[in-house]
Design a protein around this motif. Structure first.
Motif, PDB file in Angstrom:
ATOM      1  N   ASP A 142       2.767 -16.596  13.810  1.00  0.00           N
ATOM      2  CA  ASP A 142       4.059 -16.043  13.381  1.00  0.00           C
ATOM      3  C   ASP A 142       3.865 -14.556  13.117  1.00  0.00           C
ATOM      4  O   ASP A 142       3.406 -14.163  12.045  1.00  0.00           O
ATOM      5  N   ARG A 143       4.219 -13.731  14.061  1.00  0.00           N
ATOM      6  CA  ARG A 143       3.988 -12.286  13.962  1.00  0.00           C
ATOM      7  C   ARG A 143       4.731 -11.657  12.791  1.00  0.00           C
ATOM      8  O   ARG A 143       4.394 -10.573  12.345  1.00  0.00           O
ATOM      9  N   ASP A 144       5.760 -12.326  12.267  1.00  0.00           N
ATOM     10  CA  ASP A 144       6.545 -11.788  11.154  1.00  0.00           C
ATOM     11  C   ASP A 144       6.098 -12.308   9.792  1.00  0.00           C
ATOM     12  O   ASP A 144       6.719 -11.994   8.783  1.00  0.00           O
ATOM     13  N   ASP A 145       5.038 -13.104   9.754  1.00  0.00           N
ATOM     14  CA  ASP A 145       4.581 -13.651   8.475  1.00  0.00           C
ATOM     15  C   ASP A 145       3.064 -13.818   8.482  1.00  0.00           C
ATOM     16  O   ASP A 145       2.539 -14.921   8.644  1.00  0.00           O
ATOM     17  N   LEU A 146       2.374 -12.706   8.312  1.00  0.00           N
ATOM     18  CA  LEU A 146       0.913 -12.692   8.260  1.00  0.00           C
ATOM     19  C   LEU A 146       0.462 -12.227   6.884  1.00  0.00           C
ATOM     20  O   LEU A 146       1.072 -11.335   6.291  1.00  0.00           O
ATOM     21  N   GLU A 147      -0.606 -12.813   6.396  1.00  0.00           N
ATOM     22  CA  GLU A 147      -1.146 -12.392   5.104  1.00  0.00           C
ATOM     23  C   GLU A 147      -1.910 -11.081   5.261  1.00  0.00           C
ATOM     24  O   GLU A 147      -2.717 -10.926   6.180  1.00  0.00           O
ATOM     25  N   VAL A 158      -6.973  -5.576  -4.544  1.00  0.00           N
ATOM     26  CA  VAL A 158      -6.013  -4.589  -5.042  1.00  0.00           C
ATOM     27  C   VAL A 158      -4.654  -4.695  -4.345  1.00  0.00           C
ATOM     28  O   VAL A 158      -3.663  -4.154  -4.836  1.00  0.00           O
ATOM     29  N   GLN A 159      -4.618  -5.364  -3.202  1.00  0.00           N
ATOM     30  CA  GLN A 159      -3.365  -5.574  -2.491  1.00  0.00           C
ATOM     31  C   GLN A 159      -3.412  -6.954  -1.841  1.00  0.00           C
ATOM     32  O   GLN A 159      -4.427  -7.326  -1.258  1.00  0.00           O
ATOM     33  N   SER A 160      -2.315  -7.678  -1.935  1.00  0.00           N
ATOM     34  CA  SER A 160      -2.212  -8.984  -1.294  1.00  0.00           C
ATOM     35  C   SER A 160      -0.742  -9.341  -1.162  1.00  0.00           C
ATOM     36  O   SER A 160      -0.009  -9.373  -2.153  1.00  0.00           O
ATOM     37  N   ASP A 161      -0.302  -9.568   0.065  1.00  0.00           N
ATOM     38  CA  ASP A 161       1.093  -9.910   0.314  1.00  0.00           C
ATOM     39  C   ASP A 161       1.202 -10.427   1.740  1.00  0.00           C
ATOM     40  O   ASP A 161       0.191 -10.665   2.400  1.00  0.00           O
ATOM     41  N   GLY A 202       3.349  -0.220   7.102  1.00  0.00           N
ATOM     42  CA  GLY A 202       3.598  -0.212   5.665  1.00  0.00           C
ATOM     43  C   GLY A 202       2.438  -0.787   4.887  1.00  0.00           C
ATOM     44  O   GLY A 202       1.444  -1.211   5.459  1.00  0.00           O
ATOM     45  N   THR A 203       2.591  -0.821   3.579  1.00  0.00           N
ATOM     46  CA  THR A 203       1.509  -1.266   2.715  1.00  0.00           C
ATOM     47  C   THR A 203       2.058  -2.133   1.591  1.00  0.00           C
ATOM     48  O   THR A 203       3.140  -1.862   1.073  1.00  0.00           O
ATOM     49  N   PRO A 204       1.327  -3.175   1.220  1.00  0.00           N
ATOM     50  CA  PRO A 204       1.762  -3.981   0.074  1.00  0.00           C
ATOM     51  C   PRO A 204       1.621  -3.209  -1.238  1.00  0.00           C
ATOM     52  O   PRO A 204       0.928  -2.195  -1.312  1.00  0.00           O
ATOM     53  N   ALA A 205       2.254  -3.709  -2.281  1.00  0.00           N
ATOM     54  CA  ALA A 205       2.100  -3.131  -3.613  1.00  0.00           C
ATOM     55  C   ALA A 205       0.620  -3.113  -3.994  1.00  0.00           C
ATOM     56  O   ALA A 205      -0.156  -3.954  -3.545  1.00  0.00           O
ATOM     57  N   GLY A 206       0.243  -2.142  -4.802  1.00  0.00           N
ATOM     58  CA  GLY A 206      -1.131  -2.067  -5.279  1.00  0.00           C
ATOM     59  C   GLY A 206      -1.839  -0.783  -4.929  1.00  0.00           C
ATOM     60  O   GLY A 206      -3.029  -0.635  -5.177  1.00  0.00           O
ATOM     61  N   ARG A 260      -7.790  -6.610   5.439  1.00  0.00           N
ATOM     62  CA  ARG A 260      -7.707  -7.837   6.244  1.00  0.00           C
ATOM     63  C   ARG A 260      -6.265  -8.152   6.608  1.00  0.00           C
ATOM     64  O   ARG A 260      -5.352  -7.922   5.823  1.00  0.00           O
ATOM     65  N   ILE A 261      -6.118  -8.735   7.798  1.00  0.00           N
ATOM     66  CA  ILE A 261      -4.846  -9.334   8.200  1.00  0.00           C
ATOM     67  C   ILE A 261      -5.175 -10.693   8.805  1.00  0.00           C
ATOM     68  O   ILE A 261      -5.999 -10.800   9.719  1.00  0.00           O
ATOM     69  N   GLU A 262      -4.522 -11.701   8.273  1.00  0.00           N
ATOM     70  CA  GLU A 262      -4.687 -13.070   8.755  1.00  0.00           C
ATOM     71  C   GLU A 262      -4.491 -13.118  10.274  1.00  0.00           C
ATOM     72  O   GLU A 262      -3.553 -12.523  10.806  1.00  0.00           O
ATOM     73  N   HIS A 263      -5.386 -13.793  10.967  1.00  0.00           N
ATOM     74  CA  HIS A 263      -5.361 -13.988  12.422  1.00  0.00           C
ATOM     75  C   HIS A 263      -5.619 -12.708  13.223  1.00  0.00           C
ATOM     76  O   HIS A 263      -5.577 -12.741  14.452  1.00  0.00           O
TER      77      HIS A 263
END
Length: 161
Positions: A68-73, A83-86, A117-121, A141-144
């Protein structure tokens, strides 16, 4: 996440925003805060323009390889501390919207990179603030997609976040 453009694109509607993207990769958007915030107004691009800033890798992953290209960790770890996770689904602007917005202003060409972009943190937004220091290891890191690791020397870590 960095979107890699694979074909010419201009004035792409948001619903087709993924069409010119051939792959994604991991990207680390580093900023030298002293330079970035020294002037009035702040110079955000200048603070991101030092040698070695904006690394990408370790590989290009085609969109068909992603569940799912629109929902990766997404996550970022600094010397063992997360320090960042989303997830990309939580981004303010989706990759498709960014492609549409940028291509409305300027043409995109194969090989162009869009840092999405970047997650909070981010370090200067944390309380207390957390900046990269000498010998810190930064893992993005990016899942997958994969991960990249960087260890910082004194000069590069002075005020990067």
């Amino acid at each position: 996440m960095v979107a890699v453009i694979g074909r010419d694109a201009y004035q792409v509607p948001e619903e087709n925003g993924w069409d010119p993207v051939v792959a994604v990769t991991v990207g680390q958007d580093l900023s030298e805060r002293l330079v970035q915030l020294a002037g009035k107004p702040a110079q955000f691009s200048l603070g991101k323009s030092f040698p070695g800033f904006g690394p990408i890798g370790p590989a290009l992953v085609s969109l068909d390889e992603l569940p799912d290209r629109d929902d990766l960790e997404l996550s970022c770890e600094l010397s063992g501390e997360t320090v960042q996770s989303d997830r990309t689904s939580s981004m303010i602007f989706s990759a498709a919207r960014l492609v549409a917005h940028i291509s409305a202003i300027c043409p995109l060409y194969p090989g162009d990179l869009i840092f999405t972009g970047t997650p909070a943190g981010v370090g200067n937004r944390r309380s207390p603030q957390r900046f990269i220091t000498p010998d810190d290891e930064l893992i993005s890191r990016i899942e997958h997609v994969g991960e990249m690791r960087h260890r910082f020397a004194a000069a590069a870590a002075a005020s990067a976040t």
